[in-house]
Design a protein around this motif. Structure first.
Motif, PDB file in Angstrom:
ATOM      1  N   THR A 157       0.848  -1.177   0.000  1.00 22.63           N
ATOM      2  CA  THR A 157       0.000   0.000   0.000  1.00 22.63           C
ATOM      3  C   THR A 157       0.882   1.225   0.000  1.00 22.63           C
ATOM      4  N   ASP A 158       0.468   2.241  -0.717  1.00 27.86           N
ATOM      5  CA  ASP A 158       1.234   3.493  -0.770  1.00 27.86           C
ATOM      6  C   ASP A 158       0.516   4.618  -0.045  1.00 27.86           C
ATOM      7  N   THR A 205      -1.026   6.639   3.110  1.00 28.21           N
ATOM      8  CA  THR A 205      -0.689   6.801   4.510  1.00 28.21           C
ATOM      9  C   THR A 205      -1.898   6.456   5.358  1.00 28.21           C
ATOM     10  N   PRO A 206      -1.802   5.465   6.271  1.00 28.26           N
ATOM     11  CA  PRO A 206      -2.935   5.104   7.090  1.00 28.26           C
ATOM     12  C   PRO A 206      -3.320   6.242   8.010  1.00 28.26           C
ATOM     13  N   VAL A 245      -2.397   1.681  13.524  1.00 27.76           N
ATOM     14  CA  VAL A 245      -1.436   1.122  12.580  1.00 27.76           C
ATOM     15  C   VAL A 245      -0.027   1.499  13.032  1.00 27.76           C
ATOM     16  N   ARG A 289       7.372  -0.634   5.698  1.00 25.04           N
ATOM     17  CA  ARG A 289       6.543   0.566   5.599  1.00 25.04           C
ATOM     18  C   ARG A 289       6.867   1.490   6.777  1.00 25.04           C
ATOM     19  N   GLY A 310       3.290   4.425   6.614  1.00 27.60           N
ATOM     20  CA  GLY A 310       2.475   3.976   5.496  1.00 27.60           C
ATOM     21  C   GLY A 310       3.143   4.034   4.150  1.00 27.60           C
TER      22      GLY A 310
END
Length: 340
Positions: free
Chosen positions: A7-8, A10-11, A16, A89, A92
């Motif tokens: 995933t790219d 940002t959470p 997280v 990561r 994120g």
């Protein structure tokens, strides 16, 4: 478990982890001499099958012997190196693909290198970093004033970096790494070569930084006093992979580590005798007197055991003037872990 799929984005959830590593590996091709005129290429795994999470606001010690893969890990977390395999990561983002974006969210200090300009005054180095990170003027001025005061840099701002002592330069490097308000600060041997006073000031500053700003810290060091002073959690890496991940108390409890109950009796026992107790009974198993000096006696017991039964038994059988408990030296615990 949170998915480790790519995933790219940002959470947004604070649940997280700020840093997530899964099955991380990094190989290097090394030329090895096989004869007077011949060489062959071998693949060496500096990091292999490494996995861990770091939550926001944590202070984590990342330790291991020389060549264990600590610096290689830091370089992958910052995007300097591209992993051979696995997932990493930070905030994120995949560091190697989003290095420029991530650079605004992380700070890095390598103890044996500097991010400052060697021939420029410290003040000019800070100003260049302001322009590089595009830090708003007001925020830069506020951060600079705060870090100059906390790190005692006021008298050094107009001094060329090459004229600074190692301790002064290190304080300048840490200020430089924090001017843009990074979410996570990687510290690779930040106290190497510093005197005791400089180390103490630096540790005090880092504790305050974490408490007041919530900055996440990942600290690699060979000085285990740094770990004890700053970190509640330790990741021990050996031969490129994690061999321990947990709190300092649990680390001290592994292997053959022992705590020591130091007993000061009111009077020395006749003939220098040792304290005698039913060591085989419940709560006293594994304890033994290891040393006697006059009225003082040392009783070693497993680090994971409670001292209460031993204290109660000694107090019931002898006249005690004082008691204290010495925790196992973390250096000895680490040696035990490596030997296993």
């Amino acid at each position: 478990m949170v998915s480790t799929g790519s995933t790219d984005a940002t959470p947004s959830s604070t649940d997280v982890p700020l840093v997530r590593v899964r099955g991380l590996g990094r190989d290097f091709a090394v030329r090895v001499r096989t004869g007077r005129f011949h060489r062959r290429t071998e693949v060496v795994s500096a990091v292999r099958d490494l996995s861990f999470d770091i939550a926001r606001g944590e202070m984590v010690g990342y330790i291991g012997p020389n060549g264990a893969g600590k610096s290689t890990t830091i370089k992958m977390l910052t995007g300097i190196l591209v992993p051979t395999r696995g997932l990493v990561r930070v905030a994120g983002l995949e560091p190697s693909r989003h290095r420029r974006v991530l650079a605004r969210r992380v700070g890095v200090v390598f103890g044996q290198r500097t991010s400052l300009w060697w021939d420029l005054p410290l003040r000019d180095s800070f100003d260049l970093l302001r322009r590089m990170y595009e830090i708003p003027a007001a925020r830069f001025a506020g951060n600079l004033a705060e870090y100059v005061e906390l790190l005692d840099l006021g008298d050094l701002l107009d001094t060329p970096v090459r004229q600074l002592s190692l301790g002064q330069r290190m304080r300048g490097d840490i200020a430089a790494a924090l001017l843009h308000d990074p979410e996570v600060l990687y510290l690779d041997e930040p106290t190497i070569g510093l005197d005791v006073i400089s180390k103490g000031r630096l540790r005090e500053f880092l504790r305050a930084l974490n408490a007041e700003r919530g900055t996440t810290l990942l600290l690699t060091t060979h000085d285990l006093q740094d770990i004890e002073a700053l970190c509640d959690r330790v990741i021990v890496i050996d031969h490129g992979t994690s061999v321990f991940d947990g709190g300092l108390d649990r680390l001290r409890g592994i292997g053959g580590a022992h705590r020591t109950l130091v007993v000061d009796l009111v009077d020395e026992l006749p003939g220098g005798r040792r304290i005698e107790l039913p060591w085989e009974s419940a709560g006293l198993a594994g304890a033994e007197v290891t040393r006697v000096e006059g009225p003082r006696q040392w009783i070693a017991f497993p680090a994971g055991a409670s001292a209460a039964p031993i204290v109660a038994a000694v107090a019931a059988a002898y006249d005690v003037a004082d008691l204290s408990i010495a925790e196992p030296e973390i250096e000895e615990v680490i040696k035990e872990l490596y030997s296993r």
